[in-house]
Design an enzyme around this catalytic site. Structure first.
Site, short mmCIF file in Angstrom:
data_model
loop_
_atom_site.label_atom_id
_atom_site.label_comp_id
_atom_site.label_asym_id
_atom_site.label_seq_id
_atom_site.Cartn_x
_atom_site.Cartn_y
_atom_site.Cartn_z
N HIS A 75 16.14 47.96 133.36
CA HIS A 75 15.86 46.93 134.37
C HIS A 75 17.07 46.00 134.55
CE1 HIS A 75 13.62 43.49 136.29
NE2 HIS A 75 13.20 44.52 136.99
N CYS A 76 17.75 45.71 133.46
CA CYS A 76 18.90 44.78 133.51
C CYS A 76 20.08 45.36 134.28
CB CYS A 76 19.38 44.46 132.10
SG CYS A 76 18.11 44.00 130.93
N ILE A 77 20.16 46.68 134.41
CA ILE A 77 21.34 47.27 135.06
C ILE A 77 21.03 47.73 136.49
CG2 ILE A 77 22.37 47.93 132.86
CD1 ILE A 77 21.59 50.89 133.59
N ASN B 88 18.69 46.73 129.05
CA ASN B 88 18.25 48.10 129.31
C ASN B 88 18.13 48.37 130.82
OD1 ASN B 88 17.46 50.81 128.53
ND2 ASN B 88 17.19 49.84 126.53
#
Ligand code: KQY
Length: 374
Positions: A355-357, A353
């Protein structure tokens, strides 16, 4: 000119700052692979563009895009977003990008970890990952920062710091045989102390149920201030997430951070279980070597996967009955920031989501970059 250093951040007096410390900007990668993103990645591209637009109102954003997608991305992204060409395998810059560290004088350097797509040939999520492994080095070089290059596999989503020498990680990920199998727990802790400038390594057992990253901490439990963490939670004792979160809650109660403080744990109720629909699964190309998407598979949906920007926090929303409560909890926890919601379903379908991108770059002692007006 960017130099490769043979010392460690710890030796040189550098530490990883907390995400709520000032940023000079945020980095992203552009999604395009049709074996991870449905519909040729078009819905995901709109979702990424919405995240970039939400962040760029508060801090500069650079999106790295493969040559074939440059014109498309430039057209879809907010004009205030800087777009640069960068070859990649996929779009998870939190994990394949650099970790920035700062010293007391505000000098910024980059840590360029090794990346193996969440497990390499032992359960990794795609093959090859060679171009993603170069992203950290490229970003650090573009910024002209000096670089540390540990011989250590680590994703940025598997660590979370309070900026005051405490670090949260999960055993499920950091001790997984598919990351650094020749190292003991003690050796892994030492790498983390050396390259993040931390003292206390706080171990949780596992992350969100069925998280394909092997339990990244950034989807599960994060510092929101020194001495305070937010933990994904469910009140439903029959849900497999219940035991995982309850066990983490118990462990967190017994911990002390690097300054000797106990931790205050804030619960953030998870969304209702999110399953991949038949239509969503059918839109993803099946390719040997890439994790397939099956109808009915449960997704690792969590509100903890937010990005803390300079003046705002970008939170995934799922059109779920828990969205509003999650926004209210985060609003209480971050009184100085606006809580902006962006639809998270399309990013979740790819395995992560917001934070991961995203990957923040600290301001350090540099002047703020100007956001180009639209
Ligand atoms: O950090 C993440 N959650 C990334 C997951 C990668 C998914 C690749 N399908």
């Amino acid at each position: 000119m960017s130099k490769l250093l043979t010392t460690t951040p710890r030796q040189d007096g550098f530490r990883m700052p907390a995400e709520w410390e000032p940023h000079i900007g945020c980095w992203m990668l552009w999604p395009e692979r049709s074996d991870n993103w449905r519909g040729g990645a078009k819905p995901a591209q709109h979702a990424f563009a919405a995240v970039a637009a939400a962040i760029v109102e508060g801090e500069p954003v650079t999106v790295c895009v493969s040559p074939g997608q440059y014109v498309i991305a430039r057209e879809m992204l907010d004009p205030a977003v800087r777009v640069v060409e960068m070859t990649n395998n996929d779009s998870w810059i939190r994990d394949c990008g650099p970790t920035f560290v700062v010293n007391k004088a505000g000098l910024v350097r980059g840590v360029d970890w090794k990346f193996n797509a969440w497990g390499g040939l032992l359960g990794g999520l795609y093959f090859p990952w060679d171009q993603d492994d170069l992203v950290g080095e490229k970003v650090i070089e573009m910024e002209g920062d000096d670089r540390y290059g540990p011989n250590f596999i680590l994703e940025g989503g598997s660590i979370d710091v309070d900026g005051e020498c405490s670090l949260l990680v999960t055993e499920q990920c950091l001790l997984n045989a598919n990351r650094n199998p020749t190292k003991t727990r003690e050796q892994i802790e030492q790498e983390l102390r050396d390259y993040l400038g931390v003292e206390a390594v706080l171990w949780l057992k596992a992350g969100v149920y069925l998280d394909e990253t092997d339990g990244h901490i950034d989807n599960f439990c994060r510092f929101i201030a020194p001495g305070e963490v937010v933990l994904t939670w469910t009140d439903d004792r029959r849900d497999p997430q219940y035991d995982i979160s309850a066990e983490a809650y118990e462990r967190l109660q017994t911990m002390r951070d690097a300054r000797g403080r106990p931790l205050t744990v804030h619960k953030l109720h998870q969304p209702n279980p999110a399953l991949i629909t038949a239509e969503e699964a059918a839109g993803v190309d099946r390719v040997p070597g890439t994790l397939p998407r099956e109808p009915g598979d449960r997704l690792a949906a969590s509100y903890v996967n937010f990005y803390i920007a300079n003046d705002r926090l970008i939170m995934p929303a799922f059109n779920d009955s828990h969205d509003e409560a999650a926004q209210a909890v985060l609003s209480d926890l971050f009184p100085l920031r606006d809580i902006i919601t962006v639809p998270g379903r399309e990013i979740l379908l790819g395995g992560g989501n917001i934070h991961c991108i995203t990957q923040q770059e600290p301001l350090g002692a540099r002047g703020a970059k100007t956001v180009v007006a639209a």
